[in-house]
Design an enzyme around this catalytic site. Structure first.
Site: not given
Ligand code: NAP
Length: 248
Positions: A159, A163
């Site tokens: 990851y 990133k």
């Molecule tokens: P999340 O709640 O797990 O949601 C992930 C989203 O991405 C879902 O809509 C999922 O669709 C979609 N997705 C995953 N793989 C995909 C693919 N191959 N093609 C198309 N859509 C895909 O994640 P989140 O926490 O909101 O994170 C969003 C972004 O922020 C990510 O890039 C993550 O790395 C980054 N981020 C998150 C955090 C955190 O603490 N949450 C921190 C730093 C960075 P489905 O619903 O259909 O599965």
């Protein structure tokens, strides 16, 4: 009366918008008047409910069940967006996954799936739309990276690498396309309250965060919104942290 919605008439694509941060971003941009295209991996029910919520803002919306890992399908999605919405101005590369495991136990599949979804997915979508942005001499790209891509986190070599790659990609592309009036920035969230962090030990995490709480998806969406405003027109190639002080 002056229209206070600064994205009226714009069109944005948000990848991975059915849940968490992507959903908050899609709703914020719709609230600001932008038409929205979004994609997701599998969750049609959530996609349908997001379409309904976005429609409440009186903007156009298109949903695609398209895996960002699949370049051909992403290209077809681009053609449909341009055909049905007539334009694209804003790209938010948000779709991402984690498969945390210490490197000594990390399988090639653990590695590939995270790199392919997060880093190659960002390439696939950006590559598909960049020519549109270049031709129209306007575009605003925001890539959702992570604090993990700056600092590294144990158990997240896959990851963190994906990133960190997104950060380098952002800077290279920002230099490459600045002369076409295209801005490219990255956001590096710390721990944000979404499904992605729901399995982590909250108590341990909170002890590390000076502001002593997780961030909200809506707070990330506000930073995205700022980077889309004219007020931020001189910002490109940057990585904006939103982490409650975790990375200080
Ligand atoms: P999340 O709640 O797990 O949601 C992930 C989203 O991405 C879902 O809509 C999922 O669709 C979609 N997705 C995953 N793989 C995909 C693919 N191959 N093609 C198309 N859509 C895909 O994640 P989140 O926490 O909101 O994170 C969003 C972004 O922020 C990510 O890039 C993550 O790395 C980054 N981020 C998150 C955090 C955190 O603490 N949450 C921190 C730093 C960075 P489905 O619903 O259909 O599965």
């Amino acid at each position: 009366m002056v229209n206070s919605k600064h994205l009226t008439g714009r069109t944005a694509i948000v990848t991975g918008a059915t849940r968490g941060i992507g959903r908050a971003i899609a709703l914020k941009l719709a609230q600001e008047g932008s038409n929205i295209a979004f994609n997701y991996l599998s969750n049609k029910k959530l996609a349908d409910s997001l379409v309904d919520e976005i429609k409440n803002y009186g903007v156009k919306v298109l949903a695609f069940k398209v895996d960002v890992r699949d370049f051909d399908k992403v290209q077809k999605m681009k053609d449909k967006i341009l055909d049905k919405l007539g334009a694209l101005d804003i790209l938010i590369n948000n779709a991402g996954i984690t498969k945390d495991v210490p490197l000594a136990m990390m399988s090639p599949d653990n590695w590939d799936s995270v790199i392919d979804s997060n880093l190659k997915g960002t390439f696939n979508v950006t590559r598909s739309f960049i020519f549109t942005f270049i031709k129209q001499k306007f575009g605003n790209i925001i890539n959702i990276s992570s604090l993990s891509g700056i600092m590294g986190i144990a158990g997240q070599a896959n990851y963190s690498a994906s990133k960190g790659g997104i950060i380098s990609f952002t800077k290279s592309l920002a230099k490459e396309v600045a002369s076409y009036n295209i801005r490219v920035n990255a956001i590096a969230p710390g721990f944000i309250e979404t499904d992605m962090v729901s399995n982590l030990d909250q108590k341990k995490i909170l002890d590390l965060i000076p502001l002593n709480r997780l961030g909200k998806p809506e707070e990330v969406a506000e930073v995205v919104n700022f980077l889309l405003k004219k007020d931020s027109a001189y910002i490109t190639g940057q990585v904006i942290r939103i982490d409650g002080g975790l990375g200080m």
